[in-house]
Design a protein around this motif. Structure first.
Motif, PDB file in Angstrom:
ATOM      1  N   ARG A 267       0.833  -1.209   0.000  1.00  9.94           N
ATOM      2  CA  ARG A 267       0.000   0.000   0.000  1.00  9.94           C
ATOM      3  C   ARG A 267       0.864   1.254   0.000  1.00  9.94           C
ATOM      4  O   ARG A 267       0.599   2.215  -0.744  1.00  9.94           O
TER       5      ARG A 267
ATOM      6  N   TYR B 139      -9.154  -6.319   1.148  1.00 14.16           N
ATOM      7  CA  TYR B 139      -9.757  -4.998   1.075  1.00 14.16           C
ATOM      8  C   TYR B 139     -11.021  -4.932   0.222  1.00 14.16           C
ATOM      9  O   TYR B 139     -11.722  -3.928   0.227  1.00 14.16           O
TER      10      TYR B 139
ATOM     11  N   TRP C 206      -5.150  -8.527  -2.257  1.00 13.86           N
ATOM     12  CA  TRP C 206      -5.840  -7.250  -2.030  1.00 13.86           C
ATOM     13  C   TRP C 206      -7.354  -7.435  -2.073  1.00 13.86           C
ATOM     14  O   TRP C 206      -8.074  -6.872  -1.253  1.00 13.86           O
TER      15      TRP C 206
ATOM     16  N   THR D   9      -8.979   1.945   2.891  1.00 11.96           N
ATOM     17  CA  THR D   9      -8.759   0.505   3.025  1.00 11.96           C
ATOM     18  C   THR D   9      -8.889   0.161   4.491  1.00 11.96           C
ATOM     19  O   THR D   9      -8.756   1.004   5.367  1.00 11.96           O
ATOM     20  N   THR D  10      -9.145  -1.107   4.758  1.00  7.63           N
ATOM     21  CA  THR D  10      -9.229  -1.585   6.131  1.00  7.63           C
ATOM     22  C   THR D  10      -8.249  -2.710   6.319  1.00  7.63           C
ATOM     23  O   THR D  10      -7.862  -3.380   5.381  1.00  7.63           O
ATOM     24  N   GLN D  11      -7.852  -2.928   7.559  1.00 10.46           N
ATOM     25  CA  GLN D  11      -6.903  -4.003   7.843  1.00 10.46           C
ATOM     26  C   GLN D  11      -7.534  -5.349   7.518  1.00 10.46           C
ATOM     27  O   GLN D  11      -8.706  -5.557   7.798  1.00 10.46           O
ATOM     28  N   PRO D  12      -6.755  -6.291   6.941  1.00 10.72           N
ATOM     29  CA  PRO D  12      -7.294  -7.613   6.671  1.00 10.72           C
ATOM     30  C   PRO D  12      -7.554  -8.362   7.958  1.00 10.72           C
ATOM     31  O   PRO D  12      -6.941  -8.065   8.971  1.00 10.72           O
TER      32      PRO D  12
END
Length: 265
Positions: free
Chosen positions: A213, A246, A242, A262-265
């Motif tokens: 990222r 995301y 990804w 985006t958010t944390q996996p």
């Protein structure tokens, strides 16, 4: 679809693929190397690995090897109904070593398989029962939360982060991470999950995704180079990771600019 248990040698030339069913591979003879979406390890006699569905994995057999392979569809009887908890085994890739009791069961399982009639209509049911017992035993050991008596010594995550970041473009093996913590692979994996709530693979994947990222936001490198620098075997592996983490491909981040959410996996 029913579970399938087979015994085959793995090609000594590196192969790779992904499939829509879970898989467990246990070495009966010889050894093999695996790289499961950037986390690598070796399996030898009575050692194995867990490959969740839709995870790209590279594998190489060594010499005269023979592997027991369980192919487990997500809707198999072994992973549904009363046995649905066993599906937790496939939350993330991992490597393991069978203890003495499971080694005895493995011998029993292979003997039973050799006596099953390929034409018998009950063969699928018998294989399912054998698979369920093995998975149940693995589940109780790998998700028990048991920790060794010296568990008060926490893993130094800062040292681990430095090592991961310094080797992000390389294949990272559980054994390498465990060596940083001066632990065996099994103890390291158990303690790491208890300390962080993540498997080593999930943790490494987070750092790979975060590094990718940053490169996407701060450079004009092509996606193929971003993938190589952050440890993904090719651009499609980066895109697949990804989408899973995301919900969109990495190219979308550049199209929307650095403010894309985006958010944390």
């Amino acid at each position: 679809m029913s579970s399938v248990i087979r015994q085959i040698p793995l090609d000594t030339a590196t192969q790779h693929h992904a499939h829509d069913f879970h898989q467990i591979v246990i070495a009966l003879r010889g050894s093999a190397d695996f790289d499961i979406e950037g986390l690598g390890g070796s399996i030898e006699s009575f050692g194995g690995c867990i490959v969740p569905a839709n995870h790209m994995h590279y594998y190489t057999g060594t010499g005269n090897n023979r592997q027991l392979i369980l192919d487990l569809p997500t809707d198999a009887l072994t992973l549904t109904g009363h046995h649905h908890e066993l599906a937790r085994l496939f939350d993330a890739p991992r490597f393991f070593t069978l203890d003495g009791h499971l080694r005895l069961y493995l011998e029993f399982l292979t003997t039973e398989l050799s006596q099953l009639d390929a034409q018998d209509a009950r063969r699928d049911i018998d294989e399912e029962r054998l698979a369920t017992t093995l998975l149940g035993a693995l589940h109780s050991r790998l998700t028990s939360g048991e920790i060794p008596s010296n568990s008060h010594r926490r893993i130094d995550l800062h040292a681990l982060d430095r090592y991961i970041d310094d080797h992000l473009s390389s294949q990272l093996k559980v054994a390498d991470l465990a060596a940083i913590a001066c632990l065996s692979e099994t103890r390291f994996t158990e303690r790491f999950r208890l300390q962080t709530g993540l498997s080593p693979w999930q943790y490494v994947m987070r750092r790979r995704l975060e590094a990718s990222r940053q490169l996407l936001q701060c450079s004009h490198l092509p996606l193929s180079e971003v993938a190589a620098l952050t440890g993904f075997t090719h651009q499609s592996a980066l895109s697949r990771a990804w989408r899973r983490a995301y919900g969109h491909p990495p190219s979308q981040l550049r199209r929307l600019g650095s403010t894309a959410v985006t958010t944390q996996p």
